[in-house]
Design an enzyme around this catalytic site. Structure first.
Site, mmCIF file in Angstrom:
data_model
loop_
_atom_site.group_PDB
_atom_site.id
_atom_site.type_symbol
_atom_site.label_atom_id
_atom_site.label_comp_id
_atom_site.label_asym_id
_atom_site.label_seq_id
_atom_site.Cartn_x
_atom_site.Cartn_y
_atom_site.Cartn_z
ATOM 1 N N LYS A 124 0.869 -1.188 0.000
ATOM 2 C CA LYS A 124 0.000 0.000 0.000
ATOM 3 C C LYS A 124 0.896 1.226 0.000
ATOM 4 O O LYS A 124 2.038 1.173 0.473
ATOM 5 C CB LYS A 124 -0.892 0.013 1.246
ATOM 6 C CG LYS A 124 -2.118 0.889 1.116
ATOM 7 C CD LYS A 124 -3.256 0.144 0.427
ATOM 8 C CE LYS A 124 -4.481 1.031 0.273
ATOM 9 N NZ LYS A 124 -5.640 0.252 -0.173
HETATM 10 P P1 NAD Z 1 -13.368 7.665 -2.962
HETATM 11 O O1 NAD Z 1 -12.354 8.739 -2.776
HETATM 12 O O2 NAD Z 1 -13.902 7.401 -4.326
HETATM 13 O O3 NAD Z 1 -14.609 7.920 -1.997
HETATM 14 C C1 NAD Z 1 -14.434 8.134 -0.639
HETATM 15 C C2 NAD Z 1 -15.790 8.528 -0.073
HETATM 16 O O4 NAD Z 1 -15.673 8.667 1.356
HETATM 17 C C3 NAD Z 1 -16.294 9.865 -0.580
HETATM 18 O O5 NAD Z 1 -17.689 9.785 -0.793
HETATM 19 C C4 NAD Z 1 -16.003 10.812 0.587
HETATM 20 O O6 NAD Z 1 -16.861 11.929 0.613
HETATM 21 C C5 NAD Z 1 -16.247 9.892 1.749
HETATM 22 N N1 NAD Z 1 -15.632 10.388 2.988
HETATM 23 C C6 NAD Z 1 -14.376 10.875 3.161
HETATM 24 N N2 NAD Z 1 -14.209 11.277 4.428
HETATM 25 C C7 NAD Z 1 -15.362 11.035 5.069
HETATM 26 C C8 NAD Z 1 -15.824 11.250 6.392
HETATM 27 N N3 NAD Z 1 -15.020 11.780 7.306
HETATM 28 N N4 NAD Z 1 -17.094 10.877 6.711
HETATM 29 C C9 NAD Z 1 -17.920 10.335 5.774
HETATM 30 N N5 NAD Z 1 -17.530 10.122 4.505
HETATM 31 C C10 NAD Z 1 -16.288 10.463 4.153
HETATM 32 O O7 NAD Z 1 -12.676 6.362 -2.328
HETATM 33 P P2 NAD Z 1 -13.025 4.840 -2.623
HETATM 34 O O8 NAD Z 1 -12.111 4.363 -3.690
HETATM 35 O O9 NAD Z 1 -14.490 4.686 -2.799
HETATM 36 O O10 NAD Z 1 -12.551 4.155 -1.257
HETATM 37 C C11 NAD Z 1 -13.387 4.116 -0.116
HETATM 38 C C12 NAD Z 1 -12.889 3.036 0.813
HETATM 39 O O11 NAD Z 1 -12.876 1.792 0.118
HETATM 40 C C13 NAD Z 1 -11.469 3.218 1.334
HETATM 41 O O12 NAD Z 1 -11.383 2.674 2.638
HETATM 42 C C14 NAD Z 1 -10.649 2.367 0.402
HETATM 43 O O13 NAD Z 1 -9.442 1.955 0.990
HETATM 44 C C15 NAD Z 1 -11.583 1.213 0.204
HETATM 45 N N6 NAD Z 1 -11.331 0.431 -0.995
HETATM 46 C C16 NAD Z 1 -11.333 1.002 -2.224
HETATM 47 C C17 NAD Z 1 -11.136 0.202 -3.353
HETATM 48 C C18 NAD Z 1 -11.225 0.744 -4.753
HETATM 49 O O14 NAD Z 1 -11.131 -0.039 -5.698
HETATM 50 N N7 NAD Z 1 -11.411 2.033 -4.936
HETATM 51 C C19 NAD Z 1 -10.874 -1.169 -3.212
HETATM 52 C C20 NAD Z 1 -10.900 -1.709 -1.937
HETATM 53 C C21 NAD Z 1 -11.126 -0.902 -0.844
#
Ligand code: NAD
Length: 435
Positions: A124
């Site tokens: 990561k």
């Molecule tokens: P993203 O940046 O597309 O979206 C993040 C979301 O979280 C946004 O809607 C944002 O407004 C919200 N957010 C941020 N801070 C916040 C807070 N304090 N309170 C409430 N909401 C809040 O990110 P993503 O890619 O959707 O990732 C989200 C989670 O999923 C992360 O933990 C990431 O590690 C995990 N994840 C992502 C992927 C992927 O393929 N993108 C894969 C596995 C896991």
């Protein structure tokens, strides 16, 4: 300073990020490994392998800001384990990124990749920066300098970054280009989550949310919950939460609440998900949505009447403070590490089924694996092929985890860790120690 723990014995205190009593993300991960240790049998002799990242790189990322000054940001790339294959895991741009967080996220990638049996270790990366405060040019310079700094340990057969919070296809394109410029040859396989026109895979953008949805449907069937009549609450409406919410809505569920960094909206009758996605796409958050629904205080989100709760934002969201208020029958962890161990126990005692991150959000890395394979062979698959293979892998992984959970009477998280740790440590055992 080393302290005297017995006459003549001086012991150096563990750094806080290696201390199992320090409940940062890394401390939480260590507790999760400890819960699995009794199930590892002879492989248990290798368990310390899981408690130390293989390689940790901290880099300074200096850039020229648009106003002519120079700013420095701290960047990280951690390779937790490479016993089963190259490191694999996303890159996060966030003002709160810490080494402990990146270490834990890299370890969860090792577990996740082993749980769905893709041939990767875990890694990561992240930069401690608020990208919302940067112009597009500044963001590109941060990305390129960071990529160049970690270029000594990444590569298509060494460690393959991907998008995570606040990084996207464009950031991956800049990373791929920077690495390729330094190598003197275009290396599309160095990152996944790229634009389709640069060797990205169809279906990658939706993959994590689709995986969340797939395991959610499987679990719902087993607990007798009808998805088409269920109420869903989603925290985080980005790549993961937005797609998962859309798929649940398309399956007939009512998405009753959505929270993101801009606030929380609630509609008992179900929010209009396509309109909300469109609003978030144009304004960056759910704040100001006028397509039906009321704004509620952020804290009220956790007590909302619903059947399925999907935390899909950041880690450490479901704690001992709010776990007792959760009304859902099932929590599907779209985010990484959203539930603390204490909250996990509270939910377990209250009969709330938790589908752990290391299983539930593995759809993203699964299609990243497809992307990497397609890049190596320069032969690209249709979206239908990708989705079909993704759904099969997620369903198979879910079934195996469910079975282990029944056999050992353990949570789905511990069951996933049992399967994954056995695979990682079996690889360790076969490879042996060098030299
Ligand atoms: P993203 O940046 O597309 O979206 C993040 C979301 O979280 C946004 O809607 C944002 O407004 C919200 N957010 C941020 N801070 C916040 C807070 N304090 N309170 C409430 N909401 C809040 O990110 P993503 O890619 O959707 O990732 C989200 C989670 O999923 C992360 O933990 C990431 O590690 C995990 N994840 C992502 C992927 C992927 O393929 N993108 C894969 C596995 C896991």
């Amino acid at each position: 300073m080393p302290s005297q723990t017995a006459p003549g014995v001086f012991t150096q205190a563990l750094p806080s990020y290696l201390d199992p009593n320090h409940l940062g993300p890394w401390g939480i991960y260590l507790q999760q490994v400890d819960r699995v240790a009794p199930y590892l049998g002879k492989l248990g002799r290798w368990v310390d392998t899981l408690k130390r990242p293989k390689r940790t790189l901290i880099v300074d990322v200096p850039i020229h800001l648009d106003n002519g000054t120079v700013a420095h940001f701290e960047g990280y790339r951690v390779q937790h384990n490479t016993s089963r294959g190259p490191g694999k895991g996303g890159v996060r741009f966030h003002q709160d990124v810490t080494l402990s967080e990146v270490m834990a996220l890299s370890a969860w990638m090792s577990i996740k990749n082993a749980a769905v049996n893709v041939p990767y270790g875990g890694a990561k990366g992240g930069i401690r920066v608020d990208p919302k405060l940067l112009s597009r040019g500044e963001l590109e310079r941060v990305t390129r300098r960071y990529t160049s700094e970690i270029g000594i340990i990444i590569g298509p057969s060494k460690d393959i970054p991907a998008p995570d919070v606040n990084t996207n296809e464009q950031v991956m394109a800049w990373m791929m280009d920077t690495y390729s410029m330094n190598e003197g040859a275009t290396a599309t396989g160095v990152v996944t989550g790229k634009p389709v026109d640069l060797g990205g895979s169809l279906g990658r953008r939706e993959a994590t949310g689709r995986g969340v949805f797939t395991v959610g449907v499987e679990a719902a069937r087993r607990i007798g919950l009808d998805v088409s009549r269920s109420r869903v609450a989603v925290q985080g409406f980005g790549n993961v939460g937005g797609v998962a919410g859309k798929l649940f809505a398309e399956a007939g569920a009512r998405v009753v609440a959505v929270q993101d960094h801009g606030g929380t909206i609630y509609n008992e009758a179900g929010l209009h998900v396509p309109a909300l996605l469109d609003h978030v796409g144009r304004h960056g958050s759910v704040a100001g949505f006028e397509g039906g629904g009321q704004v509620i205080p952020n804290e009220d989100f956790w007590g909302i009447p619903c059947d399925i709760l999907i935390p899909a934002a950041l880690e450490g969201q479901i704690t001992d403070k709010n776990a007792g208020r959760i009304q859902a029958r099932m929590v599907i962890e779209g985010a990484n590490g959203p539930t603390t161990p204490q909250a996990d126990d509270i939910l377990h005692d209250r009969g709330v089924l938790v589908l752990p991150d290391v299983l539930a959000n593995a759809g993203g890395v699964t299609v990243s694996y497809f992307e990497w394979v397609q890049d190596f062979s320069s032969f690209f698959w249709t979206e239908d092929e990708i989705n079909a293979r993704l759904v099969k892998i997620m369903k198979d992984a879910f079934s195996a985890v469910w079975q282990v959970s029944e056999d050992h009477k353990v949570s789905l998280r511990t069951a996933t860790f049992i399967i994954a740790c056995q695979r990682i440590l079996h690889a360790r055992d076969l490879r042996g120690l060098y030299p």
